[in-house]
Motif scaffolding. Structure first.
Motif, short mmCIF file in Angstrom:
data_model
loop_
_atom_site.label_atom_id
_atom_site.label_comp_id
_atom_site.label_asym_id
_atom_site.label_seq_id
_atom_site.Cartn_x
_atom_site.Cartn_y
_atom_site.Cartn_z
N GLY A 350 0.76 -1.33 0.13
CA GLY A 350 0.16 0.18 0.01
C GLY A 350 0.75 1.37 -0.07
O GLY A 350 1.97 1.21 -0.07
N ALA A 351 0.15 2.34 0.09
CA ALA A 351 0.79 3.84 0.18
C ALA A 351 1.24 4.14 1.54
O ALA A 351 0.85 3.64 2.37
CB ALA A 351 -0.21 4.65 -0.42
N LEU A 352 2.53 4.76 1.41
CA LEU A 352 3.32 5.34 2.62
C LEU A 352 3.73 6.73 2.72
O LEU A 352 4.44 7.09 1.62
CB LEU A 352 4.21 4.59 3.14
N GLU A 353 3.34 7.47 3.25
CA GLU A 353 3.66 9.06 3.44
C GLU A 353 4.63 9.16 4.12
O GLU A 353 4.69 8.66 5.32
CB GLU A 353 2.43 10.06 3.70
N VAL A 354 5.82 9.88 3.80
CA VAL A 354 7.06 10.21 4.45
C VAL A 354 7.76 11.62 4.08
O VAL A 354 7.13 12.22 2.85
CB VAL A 354 8.18 9.06 4.34
N ASP A 355 8.66 11.97 4.88
CA ASP A 355 9.14 13.23 4.51
C ASP A 355 10.43 13.30 3.82
O ASP A 355 11.06 14.07 3.25
CB ASP A 355 9.29 14.19 5.86
N PHE A 356 11.11 11.91 3.94
CA PHE A 356 12.67 11.95 3.58
C PHE A 356 12.79 10.39 3.41
O PHE A 356 12.30 9.52 4.03
CB PHE A 356 13.40 12.50 4.67
N VAL A 357 13.62 10.24 2.40
CA VAL A 357 14.17 8.73 2.11
C VAL A 357 15.38 8.28 2.20
O VAL A 357 16.21 9.24 1.56
CB VAL A 357 13.52 8.05 0.69
N ILE A 358 16.00 7.26 3.21
CA ILE A 358 17.36 6.83 2.76
C ILE A 358 17.54 5.62 2.13
O ILE A 358 16.77 5.01 2.68
CB ILE A 358 18.07 7.06 4.45
#
Length: 503
Positions: A350-358
């Motif tokens: 499913g979908a996932l909201e984040v502010d930053f990806v590492i």
């Protein structure tokens, strides 16, 4: 639970359980070297090209692999200089991009000590903090390992030129390799008979990134190997892609810096439990991998890659200690978009909201992102050029690695296309397919350094054999001066037996 000893804040060894002190340790080390007549006396001819002296060996990279190679070469009387792009005391990843609290390796491994007890981490540690502190130590703290390497450089009096970045490498047909470098004093031009690339885990490329990274603005993601301010993640929702050591270290650092939430997105249904690489750690494989048929070299490395190395228990617990950390196993990333200031990740769950990806997705051989290798890259023989794996054993990482010779040297894809390419030696992680794990990792780095140094010494001698033969002929230091004996007269007795010394 790991025991964290308390150590003095200086290197004087002060304290009730202190060791002998670094000055005394260094005196012992100097005595060891003197007794063994090390470093060796230089024996190679001094040659010049283009109006300048030519180095025997130029080493690119001043981390633990480059330093071990330098010491091993010096012990054999081969002149060498290290060039490193970093400021002094910040060579390698330990004080820059590495984020683990402690090393994975057992504290008892001798690393780059090259057989000298007085050059081991343990000797350095005990000299300052004593045996009781050593016994209490669980794993080596990362920054303390860096302090040890700084001491190693100074104790071994290595010639390291910092802030010298390789811009271009050009093998030549006249027996030398050109190095074009940028330095604090401007451009520099160096010639060497041999060049050793001791450039680390990403030594022939860089970060292995999934295609979806290109869909994200650069200010919305980082790779775990980036120099990055984790303090900027305070109050943010962070996704960490991957489930290995660097993923745990990145997640923990973000959490410790105040991230609001950290989600680890891991494709596997569960984390691997067993480090198969440790199962291969014995002198037989260290010394025997190079001699195996290609089929076995590939099978062993491919198996370890497919099983994957689990993250250390301590690193994983460092993350799970936070209530705002989530381990999302069985979660594959399928896409990414940005809506306003939010990153929308599309996953298999499913979908996932984040502010930053590492992205903690490892490294790859990628000549396109290393312009300094533009001249040699098209001519380097790779495993893809020499070996077709059986069905089910395909491995993109191994496929792209260079197919090296016995002294870690690059080989030409088309013989004669780039004369002198074999004068460049790959003493960094991508050598693993050909030589095993002896070109960077702590457990067998000394074995690799000696194999490299002995091989280079043999090659230099072979190239100069006519020069050395003339020296043999011209050598006239007498063992006898002529007064060690007195000639006896030839006097025969009955039976025709001479008396005294016979002529």
């Amino acid at each position: 639970m790991a025991v964290t000893p308390s150590f003095p804040d200086n290197n004087t060894g002060a304290g009730p359980a202190a060791g002998i002190g670094l000055a005394a340790l260094e005196a012992r080390l100097r005595q060891d070297l003197e007794w063994l007549a090390l470093p060796g006396k230089s024996w190679t001819p001094v040659i010049s090209r283009d109006g300048q002296d030519v180095l025997d060996v130029a080493i690119i990279g001043g981390g633990q692999a480059g330093m071990a190679a330098s010491v091993a070469l010096s012990h054999l009387g081969v002149r060498n200089v290290i060039f490193d792009q970093s400021p002094e005391d910040f060579e390698g990843p330990w004080a820059t991009t590495a984020r683990m609290e402690t090393l994975r390796s057992p504290k008892t491994l001798t690393g780059p000590a090259l057989g000298f007890s007085t050059l081991t981490f343990r000797a350095w540690f005990e000299a300052q903090f004593g045996l009781e502190a050593w016994n209490a130590l669980d794993k080596i703290p990362r920054l303390q390992w860096m302090d040890y390497l700084r001491w190693y450089r100074r104790a071994m009096r290595l010639d390291v030129r910092n802030q010298h970045r390789l811009q271009r490498i050009q093998p030549r047909a006249d027996g030398v390799v050109e190095l074009h470098l940028s330095t604090p004093n401007g451009a520099a031009f160096v010639l060497a008979r041999r060049v050793v690339l001791a450039t680390g885990r990403d030594g022939l490329g860089g970060a292995a990134l999934p295609p979806l990274a290109q869909a994200l603005p650069r200010n919305k993601w980082a790779h775990s190997s980036d120099v990055f301010d984790y303090g900027s993640l305070k109050g943010k929702r962070v996704a960490v892609i991957g489930g290995g050591s660097s993923a745990m270290d990145s997640a923990a650092t973000a959490l410790e810096e105040g991230a609001a939430r950290v989600d680890l997105l891991i494709r596997r249904q569960e984390l691997p439990r067993v480090n198969k690489g440790k199962g291969s750690g014995n002198p037989g494989l260290v010394n025997g991998h190079w001699h195996l048929p290609d089929e076995w070299k590939w099978r062993i490395r491919n198996y370890v890659n497919r099983q994957q190395v689990p993250p250390p228990s301590g690193s994983t617990r460092r993350v799970s200690a936070f209530a705002n950390a989530r381990f999302l196993l069985g979660t594959a990333i399928e896409g990414a978009t940005v809506q306003g200031d939010v990153v929308q990740l599309q996953t298999s769950r499913g979908a996932l909201e984040v502010d930053f990806v590492i992205f903690s997705t490892g490294f790859k051989v990628d000549w396109n992102i290393r312009p300094e290798f533009a001249t040699i890259a098209p001519q380097i023989l790779s495993w893809a050029d020499r070996f077709t794996p059986p069905a089910g054993e395909e491995d993109a990482e191994l496929r792209d690695m260079p197919y090296l010779g016995p002294v870690f040297e690059f080989q030409q894809k088309s013989p004669g296309a780039l004369p002198g390419l074999e004068r460049v030696h790959c003493f960094c992680y991508p050598a693993v397919a050909s030589h095993g794990t002896i070109s960077g990792d702590i457990p067998a780095i000394s074995d690799g350094a000696y194999r490299l140094a002995q091989g280079i010494a043999a090659q230099l001698y072979s190239e100069d054999v006519a020069y050395h033969y003339v020296n043999i002929q011209a050598y006239e230091e007498p063992e006898l001066v002529g007064d060690e004996w007195t000639e006896s007269p030839w006097e025969l007795q009955d039976g025709n037996t001479p008396t005294g010394n016979t002529p």
